[in-house]
Scaffold this motif. Structure first.
Motif, PDB file in Angstrom:
ATOM      1  N   MET A 313       0.831  -1.210   0.000  1.00 52.76           N
ATOM      2  CA  MET A 313       0.000   0.000   0.000  1.00 52.76           C
ATOM      3  C   MET A 313       0.867   1.262   0.000  1.00 52.76           C
ATOM      4  O   MET A 313       0.526   2.259  -0.635  1.00 52.76           O
ATOM      5  CB  MET A 313      -0.958   0.008   1.198  1.00 52.76           C
ATOM      6  CG  MET A 313      -2.058  -1.039   1.156  1.00 52.76           C
ATOM      7  SD  MET A 313      -2.982  -1.132  -0.410  1.00 52.76           S
ATOM      8  CE  MET A 313      -3.550   0.556  -0.593  1.00 52.76           C
ATOM      9  N   ALA A 314       1.981   1.216   0.723  1.00 55.93           N
ATOM     10  CA  ALA A 314       2.878   2.374   0.719  1.00 55.93           C
ATOM     11  C   ALA A 314       3.355   2.635  -0.704  1.00 55.93           C
ATOM     12  O   ALA A 314       3.418   3.790  -1.151  1.00 55.93           O
ATOM     13  CB  ALA A 314       4.068   2.120   1.644  1.00 55.93           C
ATOM     14  N   LYS A 426      -7.889  -3.779  -5.925  1.00 57.98           N
ATOM     15  CA  LYS A 426      -7.633  -5.200  -5.624  1.00 57.98           C
ATOM     16  C   LYS A 426      -6.768  -5.313  -4.365  1.00 57.98           C
ATOM     17  O   LYS A 426      -7.018  -6.148  -3.493  1.00 57.98           O
ATOM     18  CB  LYS A 426      -6.900  -5.867  -6.793  1.00 57.98           C
ATOM     19  CG  LYS A 426      -7.801  -6.237  -7.954  1.00 57.98           C
ATOM     20  CD  LYS A 426      -6.997  -6.996  -9.015  1.00 57.98           C
ATOM     21  CE  LYS A 426      -7.845  -7.289 -10.247  1.00 57.98           C
ATOM     22  NZ  LYS A 426      -7.052  -7.931 -11.313  1.00 57.98           N
ATOM     23  N   ALA A 427      -5.742  -4.501  -4.328  1.00 55.15           N
ATOM     24  CA  ALA A 427      -4.872  -4.526  -3.146  1.00 55.15           C
ATOM     25  C   ALA A 427      -5.657  -4.113  -1.901  1.00 55.15           C
ATOM     26  O   ALA A 427      -5.566  -4.750  -0.847  1.00 55.15           O
ATOM     27  CB  ALA A 427      -3.681  -3.595  -3.360  1.00 55.15           C
ATOM     28  N   LEU A 428      -6.451  -3.051  -2.025  1.00 55.93           N
ATOM     29  CA  LEU A 428      -7.243  -2.585  -0.879  1.00 55.93           C
ATOM     30  C   LEU A 428      -8.177  -3.669  -0.356  1.00 55.93           C
ATOM     31  O   LEU A 428      -8.392  -3.789   0.855  1.00 55.93           O
ATOM     32  CB  LEU A 428      -8.052  -1.345  -1.269  1.00 55.93           C
ATOM     33  CG  LEU A 428      -7.386   0.007  -1.051  1.00 55.93           C
ATOM     34  CD1 LEU A 428      -8.200   1.128  -1.692  1.00 55.93           C
ATOM     35  CD2 LEU A 428      -7.201   0.305   0.454  1.00 55.93           C
ATOM     36  N   SER A 429      -8.734  -4.472  -1.283  1.00 51.73           N
ATOM     37  CA  SER A 429      -9.663  -5.521  -0.845  1.00 51.73           C
ATOM     38  C   SER A 429      -8.974  -6.543   0.047  1.00 51.73           C
ATOM     39  O   SER A 429      -9.517  -6.975   1.071  1.00 51.73           O
ATOM     40  CB  SER A 429     -10.264  -6.242  -2.053  1.00 51.73           C
ATOM     41  OG  SER A 429     -11.237  -5.430  -2.649  1.00 51.73           O
ATOM     42  N   VAL A 430      -7.766  -6.957  -0.359  1.00 53.18           N
ATOM     43  CA  VAL A 430      -7.046  -7.928   0.462  1.00 53.18           C
ATOM     44  C   VAL A 430      -6.702  -7.321   1.821  1.00 53.18           C
ATOM     45  O   VAL A 430      -6.879  -7.949   2.867  1.00 53.18           O
ATOM     46  CB  VAL A 430      -5.761  -8.396  -0.257  1.00 53.18           C
ATOM     47  CG1 VAL A 430      -4.801  -9.032   0.734  1.00 53.18           C
ATOM     48  CG2 VAL A 430      -6.119  -9.374  -1.344  1.00 53.18           C
ATOM     49  N   VAL A 431      -6.196  -6.098   1.790  1.00 51.99           N
ATOM     50  CA  VAL A 431      -5.792  -5.467   3.041  1.00 51.99           C
ATOM     51  C   VAL A 431      -7.011  -5.248   3.933  1.00 51.99           C
ATOM     52  O   VAL A 431      -6.958  -5.442   5.150  1.00 51.99           O
ATOM     53  CB  VAL A 431      -5.030  -4.154   2.768  1.00 51.99           C
ATOM     54  CG1 VAL A 431      -4.631  -3.490   4.075  1.00 51.99           C
ATOM     55  CG2 VAL A 431      -3.801  -4.435   1.903  1.00 51.99           C
TER      56      VAL A 431
END
Lengths: 481, 481, 481, 481
Positions: A313-314, A426-431
């Motif tokens: 995320m960073a 997509k990344a936000l969903s996993v996190v």
């Protein structure tokens, strides 16, 4: 006999077991919209044994060349423990941070029973060791999935088993017959029971003379008469959600039950402790000595996922070089890798105990577990901090396919140059699934309570520490030897 | 004109606004299964004005005896701020720990606009102050619900508005016409916008010369052409769940939107900043000076609920006297009451600023906010610790009414003597909603991100601190004056 | 009668008192190389009353216009407490972070005695209140310095007074005579006793029936027969060192004694409790209620000095803008100002108790004290971190005047451009005295132990908290009212 | 050639070296009242080689049977590192928690020089490797004590070497001659230099093209012309105090110097880097890779002493079973043993680098060091807390032999039944020296600054972490591979 296939495992669960979910009897756990997800998750264990990439780790052979699951290997040295740890870590990574547990916990209980049965037999001329060995061979040769019920429902936590207002608040023997015993009570938080073949019961604590009937251990098939599994309703949303919205919890599930024993009969051949109250504590402890090592092993993919989430995320947000972001990532790395170091070091310091069974150093296992549990919420905070508020204000699965909303989301959720809104979402969903969902708080509560509370870990840490060297050192400095 | 009734407020939201939820257009927000919960939650503000117990706190009168909501009172002294804080705290407690916000945030923006408009007008001969005042009178006299959109979607967080790959990643003026301006872009995390009447837009940060077109502030009715509200899908389960399972989140909801401005026209009368880039920072800051005081005020019922949860569960579980439980409760009390003390002290140290508006001491407000945000996860861990693993392994609402499962749960979830399983489960449900649910992680993420991040709070804390006394003291001790 | 001059105060200490330092009888405390520093430090209190800048704060007048030290003013309202706090803070700053204490602690004891004497008299028809009042007038009118001995030497900390192997490990009455009582035992950690005029004795804890003879309170002149002051040898280096090397501790000193009562006779007129064991606890508690407020007030210059030290060294070293340095300074500011906020807020929430005496809110006082004590070492670490390793590897006073070494030090200890080695070394000396010296660890241990331990503060914090609002709130949410 | 005796070592220090202490030239360091204590402390290393109990650990033999100190053994595998760590730990325990360091640090520098010289030679056709090897054989065969000067005095910490106002604020080459180089400048915090035979100089940081003349490494005998050692004045009290009062610091001392190079000539044979600026960073780093492992090894007796102190005082005070005391001891054990676990695990994960030299895993070494440094002050607070306020209010050495005071102290400092005041005071003295003395703050500052600051450790930890596995795992979960 070859190892079971995942298909055979699933089929074996259609055996008439008594399971309730949200007030209704579940006819077939394998097709249930929530419990079925737990069954498929558990199948990972059987699938790994069939995958070339994992076969060497997952399967071992005895001296006669008969193959069996490595989970069933009795640890004799540090390397056995390291391999077991690696297997648990790999399986949990395949489970997307969620432990599989259908063999991990059962084999922890089995080695504990072996160790303590040998001691009880020696002291009491009982024949528990033979029964445990027979049950172990049964599970190993049939490649069974085994759950363990230990924690009683407990009522007043300040009182012991026999001091409760209701005698059934701890599981106990209500009748001793020539062919076996009858037990009644309920155990809380029994993991993977809905999709195990066998259920091992262990006492939850040390017991006194008055608690004799509560000092009981045994094993029964899950589809035993009077055994009632009340499945947890917690996080039933995730498993029924879209994978785009809950990439982990829509596919992976561990199911706990409140496990009721309504006058369950257990034949003597399956009874491993029945009244020898002074061994209830040692048995509970021996289980924990192995099971907390399992615990710290299966937490590794979870802490790796937190570190990876923060770094990913960073990067996507364009802030990887900000000083405070760097600081938080360093804290996460230090948190995660200290867990890994202490876990492996505990295996390396293992010592042989009863029957030559290798036990990981309980001081380091408990320090590892406490370190994990105590720091988990701060680690989550750091990931939430770096990921941003979009964790809780973003789109649902349908928003990303709707012609009216998807274009806006794809445009306005873009990250740093080159990162599309689609990928960042997509990344936000996993996190989000990891740190901002019902599954996320499940992990928080597990961190604090599973395999023993923070206080239990501190107590065992204290008892495992040998105070002599440090005390002698200081006494020597003071001239007090 | 009398204050609006809750009924009138709800009716006012049926105005053709463009709202999407999970990919679909919402025809009527007031009857929507999720957003409708947010509307009913927001109605608390209007209901309080009608309740004898709260009327004195909720309503004030001007010199002509005309009544209006206390939220619209411009603070002139510490006592005004303490009363405002008490009103926010009381309303949030009525909201079961969830802030109502439909007037809190709008009035924070209005006083900030008043303060900065007076400065811009003096420097630039603009007439913003008059427009702001007119808009303020409009909102106050009609008792309106007002949302504020500040945070842009931002793209690469390391770059400023005009340096983004896509110029629309920060909201900006795309056309200046004789009758007004046209703006385009999107704002993230806009709270209560689906159920507000008006939307105030503020710049999100300080801006340079190149960012002129991004230095824009204005207000529009929510049902304005081109204004598209993309409602968050987060925690849409709670509001559709049983109150027995989610006692808080089934009844209380705050709705955020990704707020898209698709070439929205704003008449000059509603424009409060348009290109005066050096005032973007001061305006953003002035808003935060008031809004973080709102924030720490509305967090008080939440921290009280954590303390109360820990004490209640300790009592029901029979462990209220255990040393480690006592220790954790002390940590919770200290956490919560330090927040209360710093919040009230910030109000007591308020100083008058532009137009004589009282501003709470920003040093103490930011210390309070940082204290809350930094310690929230640890507080949650302590509550989870005391409440026990049943938080995530217990029954669903249906289990408690099913004849087949309810008797088991009622028996086996009993607590200490005198505490029935039924009552203990009621308590567990509330605590679960607070610390082990999607709503719980919503609160965690809000702690970290709402009203500014931890880093933003630290920065403002640093800037608000007067270093002279401490430096002079040490220099004096060192003979360096 | 005018206030005493510092000179008169010093002269009053030459009264034949029995003081030992490092095994030798001290003939004159005022000229002693170590205790003399403590005497001069204590004189600050008398000097302030003579200084125009401080006179308004330090001196008040009664209704007849007779002036007396503000320390002797009985607090009636929040403002009295705020003024007292400001006086203590100012005097401690004049003491270069070290509290003066010769009137602070005595007046804390006096108001506690007034409060409790009134209660004992009402319950037991005793005449303690009259005696306390007479003693108060004596001290106030003569402007005396008063020490307080409370903590007994205690032996086995797990046992009460009468259960000790040696009955003298707690001070007790060994004889009741017609003209007074005889007491024996020893008190530990008695501050400023070597340079006080009077010594008040208070019980250290709650006591039971068996502890009757230990429930004793009285006052005696320091030069009383049988009263033996064993002065602490701790940090006797600082006071005998060069001010260039120890700018604080070479000039400022607080002296503690182990205070032995070797069959000391006390006339009834000076006895304030003698056997009424159920009031020992309330008296100990009342003292602490006032004295911890004194404590948090006098800690303020110390925390300011830590903040100032960090900012000054960061500046001189050229690292004031480094991210991690900024972060540590923010932590220090937040630490120090939270103490200030909670302290002042405690005064603002004061309530009148017995005789209308204003007592600062014990919840906030104890939170303030605990906050200070718990975080002190971390604050010290942050200052050491920013100041650098030169704290413990630098020159001594002689190095800076030696022709052979001074030029090197002046050159090579230079800081950022414009900062000479000479000036940087001056700053380093002060910071060293604060955080890297025997005086520094004195402050660390005081943080943890003085005016009650961390555990004592937590206990009182817990007891001062009203649990009803939070519990009622959560019970209401759960439907359990 | 046999190993040197302690006597020979001491004699070797009388060589005309230029040492100043408190402004005066020291003629003979071995008989100096303060530096002499450091010399005797350093002798521990030579004594251990002669003691049967330690010989096997302290001495190794080469293939020809020639014995040499194990410190000089080049590590080739994990076991070499574990043995080295054990030797350092044992020697430091013999030093009563203070590291001996006269061979530890020099050999860390030597292996770093070996590694980097081989790389420089390969890149630049220099002959540094041969020179380093020759110097290594010289030191090893003569069993020399070797100090290392690395940290420059630095001036403005935000600027590089060549950007300083005064060019001498970093050590640099001022002349290149046919027979060698001339250097000028000063190094800070050089440990054990007053009692070493040789001094190795290393660059303190990475350097750029403009810093060419600052990229310099070499070795000189301590008694070299122009080399001036300005001994630290810090804690000169302890070594001159009574052992009864300072049981550790009266007997053990490490001496640092500000080390001035006043146009020191170094022959080419002793020059190991001279202008190859791009290798300054790698050399500084290589040194740290070995030296931080030394650091975490020598901290182990210190943390053991903290744990032992807390346990001992809890026992003597009679509070060993109190819940909060137990809690603090658990925190201390966890703190200390995590350091031990991470240290050993770093050795077990060592990898071979240049010339096959085994380097401990820098990720784990830095985590260990950061863990130690960050937690040290809290550990000290816990020990102070348990030990009690008597740490700073008790007797001096003379009080315990004076007929007038000793009887009181012996009686009134008694602990729990069976613990005399005499014994309790002995224990208190050791604990005081550890956590409440100038020596104690020396240890605090060393924790934060020695062998690199907290920030340096975090940076190296971050750089040593391989982000790929965690990132790939999360990307895989997100479908972003």
């Amino acid at each position: 006999m070859p190892l079971r296939s995942a298909k055979d495992y699933v089929a074996s669960l259609r055996d008439g077991r008594t399971v309730y979910f949200r007030g209704q009897r579940v006819e077939d756990v394998t097709t249930h919209p929530v419990i079925g997800v737990a069954v498929r998750h558990a199948s990972i264990d059987y699938e790994m044994a069939e995958q070339p990439a994992h076969r060497a780790l997952a399967v071992v052979a005895d001296e006669d060349g008969r193959e069996f699951s490595r989970y069933y290997q009795i640890p004799r040295a540090s390397d056995d423990l390291l391999q077991r740890s690696a297997l648990i870590e790999t399986a949990t990574a395949a489970g997307a941070t969620l432990v599989v547990l259908i063999k991990e916990i059962g084999t922890d209980a089995l080695v504990a029973l072996m160790r303590v049965a040998s001691v009880v037999d020696a002291a009491r001329r009982t024949e528990y060791a033979r029964r445990v060995e027979a049950f172990y061979q049964h599970c190993r040769s049939k490649d069974l999935a085994v759950a363990v019920a230990q924690t009683d429902v407990k009522g007043d936590r300040a009182l012991g088993p026999s001091a409760q207002a209701d005698p059934d608040l701890y599981l106990h023997i209500v009748e001793r017959r020539s062919d076996g015993i009858v037990v009644r009570g309920a155990k809380a938080h029994t993991s993977v029971s809905t999709n195990a073949n066998e259920l091992i019961v262990l006492p939850t604590r040390a017991m006194g003379e008055a608690d004799r009937d509560y000092a009981v251990s045994f094993a029964v098939p899950v589809a035993t008469k009077g055994l009632i599994l009340l499945a947890s309703a917690y996080d039933s949303t995730g498993p029924q959600s879209h994978a785009a919205e809950h990439p982990i919890s829509a596919r992976h599930k561990m199911m706990e039950t409140t496990t009721v024993f309504d006058n369950v009969f257990v034949p003597w051949e399956r009874v491993f402790l029945a009244g020898e109250h002074e061994f209830a504590g040692p048995l509970a402890l021996a289980f924990v000595e192995h099971h907390r090592f399992t615990a710290v092993s299966y937490k590794l993919p979870l802490v790796d996922a937190l570190i990876g989430s923060a770094m990913l995320m960073a990067d996507l947000n364009g802030v990887a070089k900000a000083g405070h972001v760097r600081e938080k990532i360093v804290q996460l790395i230090s948190y995660g890798e200290t867990l890994r170091g202490l876990t492996h070091y505990a295996a390396l310091r293992a010592t042989p105990r009863e029957l030559g069974i290798a036990v990981p150093d309980p001081l380091y296992v408990n320090m590892a577990k406490y370190h994990f549990a105590h720091g988990y919420h701060e680690a989550v905070r750091n990931v939430q901090d770096i990921a941003g508020g979009s964790l809780v204000t973003g789109p649902g699965a349908e928003d990303l396919v709707s012609a009216e909303t998807a274009p806006y989301y794809e445009r306005y959720y873009a990250g740093r140059a080159g990162i599309s809104g689609k990928d960042r979402l997509k990344a936000l969903s996993v996190v989000k699934d990891l740190v901002a969902s019902e599954f996320a708080t499940y992990q928080e509560v597990l961190a604090v309570h599973a395999e023993g509370s923070l206080e239990a870990e501190k107590l065992m840490l204290f008892r495992s520490y040998d105070p002599k060297p440090a005390l002698t050192f200081v006494r020597g400095l003071a001239g007090l030897l």
